[in-house]
Design a protein around this motif. Structure first.
Motif, PDB file in Angstrom:
ATOM      1  N   ILE A 176      10.371 -43.819  10.154  1.00 50.76           N
ATOM      2  CA  ILE A 176      10.256 -44.387   8.803  1.00 50.76           C
ATOM      3  C   ILE A 176      11.400 -43.866   7.947  1.00 50.76           C
ATOM      4  O   ILE A 176      11.581 -42.649   7.825  1.00 50.76           O
ATOM      5  CB  ILE A 176       8.891 -44.026   8.191  1.00 50.76           C
ATOM      6  CG1 ILE A 176       7.781 -44.622   9.067  1.00 50.76           C
ATOM      7  CG2 ILE A 176       8.784 -44.534   6.758  1.00 50.76           C
ATOM      8  CD1 ILE A 176       6.391 -44.270   8.623  1.00 50.76           C
ATOM      9  N   THR A 177      12.202 -44.781   7.398  1.00 53.14           N
ATOM     10  CA  THR A 177      13.346 -44.379   6.583  1.00 53.14           C
ATOM     11  C   THR A 177      13.258 -45.029   5.210  1.00 53.14           C
ATOM     12  O   THR A 177      13.249 -46.262   5.104  1.00 53.14           O
ATOM     13  CB  THR A 177      14.664 -44.804   7.270  1.00 53.14           C
ATOM     14  OG1 THR A 177      14.640 -44.363   8.627  1.00 53.14           O
ATOM     15  CG2 THR A 177      15.856 -44.192   6.555  1.00 53.14           C
ATOM     16  N   TYR A 178      13.181 -44.211   4.179  1.00 52.64           N
ATOM     17  CA  TYR A 178      13.180 -44.719   2.805  1.00 52.64           C
ATOM     18  C   TYR A 178      14.630 -44.909   2.385  1.00 52.64           C
ATOM     19  O   TYR A 178      15.437 -43.986   2.500  1.00 52.64           O
ATOM     20  CB  TYR A 178      12.491 -43.728   1.863  1.00 52.64           C
ATOM     21  CG  TYR A 178      11.018 -43.577   2.165  1.00 52.64           C
ATOM     22  CD1 TYR A 178      10.061 -44.261   1.430  1.00 52.64           C
ATOM     23  CD2 TYR A 178      10.591 -42.771   3.210  1.00 52.64           C
ATOM     24  CE1 TYR A 178       8.714 -44.143   1.727  1.00 52.64           C
ATOM     25  CE2 TYR A 178       9.250 -42.648   3.513  1.00 52.64           C
ATOM     26  CZ  TYR A 178       8.319 -43.337   2.762  1.00 52.64           C
ATOM     27  OH  TYR A 178       6.990 -43.230   3.058  1.00 52.64           O
ATOM     28  N   VAL A 179      14.961 -46.121   1.919  1.00 49.94           N
ATOM     29  CA  VAL A 179      16.322 -46.390   1.496  1.00 49.94           C
ATOM     30  C   VAL A 179      16.327 -46.479  -0.025  1.00 49.94           C
ATOM     31  O   VAL A 179      15.776 -47.414  -0.612  1.00 49.94           O
ATOM     32  CB  VAL A 179      16.845 -47.696   2.117  1.00 49.94           C
ATOM     33  CG1 VAL A 179      18.304 -47.903   1.756  1.00 49.94           C
ATOM     34  CG2 VAL A 179      16.677 -47.672   3.627  1.00 49.94           C
ATOM     35  N   GLY A 180      16.922 -45.481  -0.655  1.00 49.98           N
ATOM     36  CA  GLY A 180      16.909 -45.428  -2.113  1.00 49.98           C
ATOM     37  C   GLY A 180      18.166 -46.029  -2.707  1.00 49.98           C
ATOM     38  O   GLY A 180      18.982 -46.644  -2.008  1.00 49.98           O
ATOM     39  N   ALA A 181      18.314 -45.863  -4.015  1.00 48.87           N
ATOM     40  CA  ALA A 181      19.492 -46.371  -4.707  1.00 48.87           C
ATOM     41  C   ALA A 181      20.745 -45.744  -4.098  1.00 48.87           C
ATOM     42  O   ALA A 181      20.735 -44.577  -3.685  1.00 48.87           O
ATOM     43  CB  ALA A 181      19.398 -46.021  -6.191  1.00 48.87           C
ATOM     44  N   GLY A 182      21.825 -46.520  -4.026  1.00 45.71           N
ATOM     45  CA  GLY A 182      23.068 -46.010  -3.464  1.00 45.71           C
ATOM     46  C   GLY A 182      22.988 -45.793  -1.966  1.00 45.71           C
ATOM     47  O   GLY A 182      23.742 -45.013  -1.396  1.00 45.71           O
ATOM     48  N   ASP A 183      22.023 -46.485  -1.322  1.00 46.48           N
ATOM     49  CA  ASP A 183      21.872 -46.422   0.124  1.00 46.48           C
ATOM     50  C   ASP A 183      21.585 -45.001   0.634  1.00 46.48           C
ATOM     51  O   ASP A 183      22.000 -44.630   1.725  1.00 46.48           O
ATOM     52  CB  ASP A 183      23.107 -47.001   0.827  1.00 46.48           C
ATOM     53  CG  ASP A 183      22.711 -47.749   2.097  1.00 46.48           C
ATOM     54  OD1 ASP A 183      21.557 -48.247   2.134  1.00 46.48           O
ATOM     55  OD2 ASP A 183      23.529 -47.826   3.026  1.00 46.48           O
ATOM     56  N   VAL A 184      20.882 -44.223  -0.191  1.00 46.78           N
ATOM     57  CA  VAL A 184      20.449 -42.893   0.267  1.00 46.78           C
ATOM     58  C   VAL A 184      19.322 -43.088   1.267  1.00 46.78           C
ATOM     59  O   VAL A 184      18.377 -43.823   1.003  1.00 46.78           O
ATOM     60  CB  VAL A 184      19.939 -42.053  -0.929  1.00 46.78           C
ATOM     61  CG1 VAL A 184      19.512 -40.678  -0.459  1.00 46.78           C
ATOM     62  CG2 VAL A 184      21.008 -41.961  -1.990  1.00 46.78           C
TER      63      VAL A 184
END
Lengths: 328, 122
Positions: free
Chosen positions: A132-140
């Motif tokens: 499971i990968t959370y992709v945040g703002a700025g592709d973090v």
């Protein structure tokens, strides 16, 4: 000898009441499409009840017609009237009912796909766990495994993929199921509403441990979720001694961010001790269960790629477990 | 021509389901190509599906009028099971009429998703 008819009838009704109780109790809980905790699941539950009512109505009409034909209508009707009856109740009425239900069902499709969610989560199914990968703002990218957390009241887009065979992700309390197909990215938008802990499962047979491939889903108040995600993004702060963990090759498959363990074959263990379950929903994440899992994983989860480490000297195993305990 | 025949045969019988099959293929194949190549064509594709649906329903209607004629305009009720040329014609006409109904409904149901789906999804 034997029960009287009266007593038997009483027992029978008691059984019915008890049975109905069990049936109704099965409608709630952390994994029920009939107890929706999100918008998509609510739409689907509504669709189910409408379909059920439609099916019940058709059943009642057909059985009613059969009873009418057998009990009250004793005279044969003419060929022409019979043909008309077949045409209307056998062709026109079912077509109209099916058309109504089809339009009602299709109407949901755009609803279930829409929205531009702020949160994107990539989930990759692997025999028999979830990356499971959370992709945040700025592709973090913040990687974790086997536990999904979602903010209540916000839309989250799950992009679903698989690396080996076809799996399927289903969180009945939050939405419909979506297949996870190697080489193809599917998309599922969920809008959870009610905070709580739910259960997601693999809903497509994927191998020997298919039934043991699940995960807890925690729907949290948005502020709590944001704080949790910030903590997840941080590297590990291990308190224990990592020597035994690394010496026995754990780092070859598992990543503990911020340490020399950078393997990507197995689940990321950076904040392992903070998760509620172990082994993809297999058992509660307690120190005792962690020991059983590391020592005897092949027996607990048939077909798993991780070897059992029960052959290690107890002191060595203790050191690894103490290290895992410190990964909060 | 399949639509101006004096007598019914196997070809007139399978005309309506063939129209349904071609319509179905058009809808799904065209949608797959458009969504793979350029999703911005989707509004045009939905219009094309509407047009194809009208065309298919028109052809099915023509087949139905012809089948009604072959059936003898309903003068004779089923079952048309006598070993006569007339009953053979009536049987084929009536069977075609039933297929006309099925095919028309199937064409409509097959086109319905295009009414609701407004975007290609990755």
């Amino acid at each position: 000898m034997g029960a009287t008819p009266d007593r038997r009838r009483r027992e029978c009704s008691a059984g019915l009441v008890l049975g109905a109780g069990f049936l109704v109790s099965a409608c709630g809980g952390p994994q029920s499409a009939l107890d929706p905790a999100g918008e998509e699941a609510a739409e689907i539950a509504h669709l189910f009840w409408v379909m059920l009512a439609g099916a019940g109505l058709v059943w009642a009409l057909v059985v009613g017609a059969a009873v009418f034909g057998g009990r009250f209508q004793r005279q044969p009707i003419s060929d022409r009237a019979g043909l008309r009856l077949i045409l209307w109740s056998g062709a026109f009425a079912p077509t109209l009912i099916l058309a109504g239900l089809l339009i009602y069902g299709l109407r949901l499709m755009p609803v279930l796909r829409a929205a531009e969610p702020a949160l994107r989560i990539e989930i990759s199914a692997e025999q028999y766990w979830w990356r499971i990968t959370y992709v945040g703002a700025g592709d973090v990218r913040i990687e974790t495994a086997n536990e999904l957390r979602l903010p209540a009241g916000r839309a989250a887009e799950l992009t679903l993929d698989s690396v080996d065979v076809i799996h399927s992700l289903w969180i009945p309390s939050l939405g419909g199921k979506m297949d996870m197909i190697p080489g193809r990215t599917n998309r599922l938008v969920l809008r959870p509403q009610r905070p709580g802990t739910y259960r997601g499962v693999c809903a497509e047979f994927c191998g020997t441990a298919h039934a043991l491939m699940a995960f807890p889903v925690e729907v949290m108040p948005p502020a709590d979720f944001d704080a949790w995600l910030v903590r997840q993004a941080a590297p590990a702060t291990p308190g224990g001694d990592e020597a035994a963990f690394l010496a026995n090759g754990c780092g070859g498959c598992h990543t503990v961010r911020g340490t020399a363990a950078t393997g990507t074959i197995g689940p990321d263990l950076t904040h392992l001790a903070g998760r509620s379950s172990l082994g993809a929903g297999l058992m509660p994440n307690t120190p005792g269960n962690r020991r059983r899992f590391v020592a005897d994983v092949e027996r607990l989860k048939p077909g798993v790629r991780m070897p059992s480490f029960g052959m290690l000297a107890p002191a060595e195993l203790d050191a690894i477990l103490a290290y895992m305990e410190s990964l909060r | 021509m399949l639509f101006r025949r004096d007598t019914a045969n196997m070809w007139t019988l399978i005309t309506p389901p063939t129209v349904w099959a071609l319509h179905f293929l058009f809808c799904y194949v065209a949608a797959a190509i458009v969504c793979a190549k350029d999703p911005s064509w989707l509004p045009g594709l939905r219009l094309a599906i509407a047009g194809a649906t009208l065309l298919a329903l028109g052809l099915i209607l023509l087949a139905g009028l012809q089948a009604h004629r072959h059936w003898g305009f309903g003068d004779d009720l089923p079952p048309h099971d006598e070993a006569t040329d007339e009953d053979r014609q009536h049987f084929l006409g009536f069977a075609t009429l039933l297929l006309v109904g099925l095919s028309a409904v199937a064409v409509l149901f097959g086109a319905l998703p295009a009414l609701f789906i407004t975007e290609c999804v990755r």
